[in-house]
Design an enzyme around this catalytic site. Structure first.
Site, PDB file in Angstrom:
ATOM      1  N   GLU A 199      -3.253 -31.513  25.032  1.00  0.00           N
ATOM      2  CA  GLU A 199      -4.232 -30.336  24.937  1.00  0.00           C
ATOM      3  C   GLU A 199      -5.190 -30.505  23.823  1.00  0.00           C
ATOM      4  OE1 GLU A 199      -2.798 -26.396  25.629  1.00  0.00           O
ATOM      5  OE2 GLU A 199      -1.804 -27.225  27.705  1.00  0.00           O
ATOM      6  N   GLU A 341       2.062 -29.776  32.891  1.00  0.00           N
ATOM      7  CA  GLU A 341       2.418 -28.402  32.596  1.00  0.00           C
ATOM      8  C   GLU A 341       2.025 -27.403  33.707  1.00  0.00           C
ATOM      9  OE1 GLU A 341       1.884 -26.898  28.737  1.00  0.00           O
ATOM     10  OE2 GLU A 341       2.344 -28.636  27.697  1.00  0.00           O
TER      11      GLU A 341
END
Length: 373
Positions: A199, A341
């Site tokens: 991220e 995720e």
């Protein structure tokens, strides 16, 4: 195509066992012979040992955040990490996502000028990773190593911030740590691939205008990128998109130069920074070949597959989220896409079983080429 199913913080609950004949999909892109024991990309599928594979597993992702490998710490972390590998294996999983440096708090070793001078203080990082991968191999698990974490609030003590701003410091990491690490691990068949950063949007300067659409981040303004993680646009704690992309490009290039068969990705926080939809008005693939090479200039620094993370907000998924669109053709990516995720709790009240059933249905229907699932 297939995706690997990672749960953000819990052990795998369901594993999909669907199989599709590889002959249905043209071998448009092969990095190794079809029967290779290493994971590879064929067209828009993942293949290992000549078989299309559905990667299903869990984030480990650490026992001691940033301290599991190197500096003599692995001996203490190993029992806990092995317990986690056993739990994934016993649940029927075949993949784990293991985080490494995080923010550089323990590894790699920096000098007082911010240059990387070694893997760690004891030179145990690489041997520790070799042991971990061999343990995973005995359990028939694949490991994806996540180098860095962008989903955290950086501080002035965050050691790896300067790798984004200073090319000499970034190259020192590549020369002293990354290339030797890839060289040492590339023959271990349990190494599934490398993830440059989890991220990176957490660090990005969102809402910044640029003449290049690859670097303009106005579409990320007020989306949750950058502003909630990075405390100030007035310090070097925020990172312009092109500097993030350069860092990804250079490290990916180094991995491919050392190990041409290696698979490399980035863990995008949302489809908003990954999908090619609506003429860049609402989403943008900031990790496309074009954008990464434009930022970093290294032609071998292109990702082998894409990865997206997806969570609900106020109990609802974004309408463009993976569990809403179910067919990645709408993302217009041209490479495999995996869900790195998702949460068992922040899931719009859908059970893990229902999610997995949805993925398998799309696979069974043959929505594979250019598809998400």
């Amino acid at each position: 195509m297939y995706t690997y199913i990672f749960l953000a913080s819990t052990v795998l609950v369901c594993v999909v066992k669907a199989q599709i004949s590889i002959s249905k999909y043209p071998a448009a892109f092969q990095k190794q012979p079809l029967s290779s024991p290493f994971l590879k990309v064929v067209g828009e599928k993942f293949v290992k040992d000549g078989q299309t594979i559905f990667l299903a597993g869990s984030n480990v992702p650490w026992h001691m955040y940033g301290y599991d490998f190197g500096n003599g710490n692995y001996v203490g972390s190993k029992p806990h990490l092995m317990n986690y590998l056993d739990r994934v294996k016993n649940a029927g999983g075949n993949t784990v996502r293991m985080w490494l440096h995080m923010d550089g708090r323990a590894t790699p070793k920096f000098n007082n000028w911010g240059l990387v001078i070694d893997t760690d203080n004891t030179q145990r990082l690489i041997p520790d990773l070799i042991d971990f991968l061999n343990e995973a191999r005995t359990r028939n698990l694949l490991v994806f190593i996540v180098l860095w974490n962008g989903a955290a609030v950086p501080t002035t003590e965050t050691k790896y911030i300067n790798l984004f701003w200073d090319d000499t410091k970034l190259q020192s990491y590549i020369d002293k740590v990354l290339s030797p690490m890839v060289q040492s691990l590339k023959t271990i068949t349990s190494l599934g691939g490398w993830e440059i950063m989890n991220e990176p949007e957490g660090f990005v300067y969102e809402g910044k205008t640029h003449s290049s659409t690859c670097f303009d981040t106005n579409l990320l303004k007020n989306t949750g990128a950058g502003q909630f993680w990075t405390p100030s646009h007035g310090t070097k704690l925020w990172i312009p998109m092109q500097y993030l992309q350069k860092c990804i490009n250079w490290q990916t290039d180094a991995i491919h130069n050392e190990d041409p068969k290696a698979l490399v990705t980035v863990g995008a926080w949302s489809e908003l920074s990954l999908a090619n939809m609506f003429s860049d008005k609402y989403t943008k693939n900031y990790y496309s070949d074009c954008c990464l090479v434009q930022a970093g200039g290294r032609s071998n620094g292109k990702l082998d597959f894409y990865q997206v993370h997806t969570y609900t907000h106020n109990g609802k998924y974004n309408l463009m989220a993976p569990f809403k669109v179910l067919n990645a053709a709408v993302y217009n990516l041209g490479k495999p896409l995996v869900i790195g995720e998702f949460s068992a709790k922040l899931s719009e009240w859908q059970s893990i079983t229902n999610k997995c059933n949805g993925l398998t249905a799309e696979v069974s229907l043959g929505h594979g080429r250019g598809s998400l699932f």
